[in-house]
Design an enzyme around this catalytic site. Structure first.
Site, PDB file in Angstrom:
ATOM      1  N   LYS A  54       6.909   6.816   2.065  1.00 32.43           N
ATOM      2  CA  LYS A  54       7.589   5.826   2.902  1.00 32.43           C
ATOM      3  C   LYS A  54       8.580   5.000   2.079  1.00 32.43           C
ATOM      4  CE  LYS A  54       3.562   5.640   5.938  1.00 32.43           C
ATOM      5  NZ  LYS A  54       2.724   6.535   5.106  1.00 32.43           N
ATOM      6  N   CYS A  88       0.857  -1.200   0.000  1.00 33.45           N
ATOM      7  CA  CYS A  88       0.000   0.000   0.000  1.00 33.45           C
ATOM      8  C   CYS A  88       0.888   1.242   0.000  1.00 33.45           C
ATOM      9  CB  CYS A  88      -0.954  -0.004   1.181  1.00 33.45           C
ATOM     10  SG  CYS A  88      -1.811  -1.585   1.441  1.00 33.45           S
ATOM     11  N   ALA A  89       1.787   1.318  -0.991  1.00 29.79           N
ATOM     12  CA  ALA A  89       2.904   2.262  -0.973  1.00 29.79           C
ATOM     13  C   ALA A  89       2.571   3.680  -1.411  1.00 29.79           C
ATOM     14  CB  ALA A  89       4.030   1.727  -1.862  1.00 29.79           C
ATOM     15  N   PRO A  92       1.438   7.437  -1.805  1.00 25.05           N
ATOM     16  CA  PRO A  92       2.112   8.055  -2.958  1.00 25.05           C
ATOM     17  C   PRO A  92       3.628   7.926  -2.969  1.00 25.05           C
ATOM     18  CG  PRO A  92       1.597   9.735  -1.349  1.00 25.05           C
ATOM     19  CD  PRO A  92       1.060   8.447  -0.784  1.00 25.05           C
ATOM     20  N   GLY A  93       4.200   7.153  -2.047  1.00 17.91           N
ATOM     21  CA  GLY A  93       5.620   6.854  -2.118  1.00 17.91           C
ATOM     22  C   GLY A  93       6.500   7.516  -1.084  1.00 17.91           C
ATOM     23  N   CYS A 134      -3.191   5.308   9.569  1.00 18.17           N
ATOM     24  CA  CYS A 134      -3.391   6.721   9.944  1.00 18.17           C
ATOM     25  C   CYS A 134      -4.786   6.865  10.545  1.00 18.17           C
ATOM     26  CB  CYS A 134      -3.178   7.653   8.758  1.00 18.17           C
ATOM     27  SG  CYS A 134      -4.202   7.300   7.313  1.00 18.17           S
TER      28      CYS A 134
END
EC number: 2.1.1.176
Length: 451
Positions: A272, A266-267, A269-270, A392
């Site tokens: 992390k 579940c990356a 918008p990138g 979150c």
């Protein structure tokens, strides 16, 4: 107090965005949020080409602001308009929301705010409402103190009742969460440690007249006053990324190492993904997301930071499918970051439309999806590997209760301690949103015991 009638006036609410004023576009977007369940995060990028660059901050301020204080604005309209503006007249209701927000919360001269909103009725093909809109807004200006005294007599949460009830059950300090949600969010930066030391970049900001403060996170800076990303020193060269303080703990807690195989599930918008590669530039990272259009943002962020990862579109709950597609059917991971799909109730101050898009019935469905993904990815983790579960959300059923149920069902799972948690009995750690601090976020770090 006089009310204004809308019963004999008709209007269309389906309008094209071209040639609309910023206020008219804002009303149209708010209509789509309230009546069609669309998110501002998806809608605003779609209309950026229809808005002058200098007017985009105004559009964002109006749209997010209206969603933040929606119940208060709705109560004002209810006191001034005797019949609800429904159906094809809803666009005018949303235009009144825009006008009232400007009058109450923005530094726009009252006469200019009223005139702009009244003029927007024409481009919205609602010119017959011109008199109504003008009269409602001007009467509000005359009777503002009286109206607000009545509306604000009782403490207003500006949140849906079901959500407030859940907070009351889970948190003795639930009012603090509500109050933080109703504020504008701070702007946090993650300094790329491969490019600059934290204090070095802070000096670059100061040289441009931008003040900031540090935190307990080694890479985080909070700007005293938010600025456009284009004004951040060396942003395009990857020196810094905009990322909330709480979210910055994800890669830090994962503790990635070079040469390891790491899955960022579940990356999009990138943020992390790129942080993992800042900490371990030689790691083999797979960035996975189920939505192909959101993976474009991942690719853009990787390119900006000059990083490489395997970007995959796939369902995190069905890892065998996408692992086969990329030729890694037998692959298992040293570390997995699962930033699970969730209610996003910890980031309401950044996305206030969540308050009205999220429904109580969504929570059970999300909990089931999280459980499914967590179990599926656990099978793809190597013995002695680490999985970091994150959301979150501020709801226990998605967080500590979810992880406790997982621990009960998996004898090979061990809960690891987190550096900022003193409570040894706690199942993971819950950040709550706080002024000038991070968003609401939850973390649980799990070790897969070798059999």
């Amino acid at each position: 107090m006089k009310k204004f009638s809308s019963k004999t006036i008709k209007a269309k609410n389906s309008v094209k965005m071209t040639a609309l004023s910023t206020r008219a576009i804002a009303a149209n977007l708010i209509l789509q949020v309230l009546d069609e369940g669309k998110s501002l995060s998806a809608l605003i990028p779609e209309v950026q080409l229809s808005v002058k660059a200098q007017d985009l901050p105004l559009l964002q301020e109006i749209c997010f602001g209206v969603c933040r204080v929606l119940p208060r604005l709705e109560q004002i309209i209810k006191r001034l308009v005797d019949k609800p503006l429904k159906g094809k007249t809803r666009i005018v209701h949303c235009l009144l929301l825009v006008g009232l927000y400007q009058l109450l919360y923005m530094r726009v001269p009252a006469h200019a705010a009223v005139d702009e909103v009244v003029n927007a009725t024409k481009s919205l093909k609602s010119d017959s409402f011109r008199g109504l809109v003008n009269a409602v807004l001007r009467r509000f200006l005359r009777e503002q103190d009286e109206i607000l005294a009545i509306i604000d007599k009782n403490w207003q949460t500006l949140h849906p009742e079901w959500f407030v009830n859940k907070l009351k059950k889970a948190y003795p300090n639930w009012r603090e969460i509500i109050e933080a949600n109703n504020q504008k969010p701070p702007m946090w930066l993650r300094v790329n440690s491969q490019k600059n030391a934290l204090e070095t970049y802070r000096t670059l900001l100061e040289e441009q007249g931008v003040s900031s403060k540090t935190s307990h996170h080694p890479n985080a800076l909070c700007l005293d006053i938010p600025i456009a990303v284009q004004k951040l020193p060396h942003f395009e060269e990857g020196a810094v990324t905009v990322q909330d303080l709480s979210a910055q703990w994800a890669a830090t807690l994962l503790e990635p190492k070079n040469e390891e195989w790491i899955l960022d599930a579940c990356a999009a918008p990138g943020g992390k993904t790129t942080h993992i590669l800042e900490l371990a530039p030689q790691a083999n990272v797979i960035a996975l997301d189920v939505e192909s259009h959101r993976l474009k943002r991942v690719e853009e962020n990787l390119e900006r930071l000059n990083q490489q990862a395997i970007v995959v579109c796939g369902d995190a709950s069905k890892p065998d499918e996408w692992l086969a597609e990329i030729g890694k059917s037998a692959a298992k991971f040293d570390r997995i970051l699962l930033d699970a799909p969730c209610s996003a109730t910890g980031v309401i101050r950044r996305h206030p439309d969540i308050k009205w898009l999220r429904k109580e019935t969504d929570i059970a469905q999300l909990v089931e999806l999280q459980k499914k993904i967590l179990s599926a990815l656990w099978e793809k983790l190597k013995p002695n590997g680490v999985l970091l579960y994150a959301t979150c959300s501020v709801l226990p059923e998605e967080n500590c209760e979810q992880i406790q149920a997982f621990l009960n069902a998996h004898a090979d799972a061990e809960l690891l301690s987190l550096p900022f948690s003193d409570d040894k009995s706690a199942v993971g750690f819950q950040f709550i949103p706080q002024p000038n601090s991070g968003d609401g976020f939850y973390y649980a770090k799990l070790l897969k015991r070798a059999s």
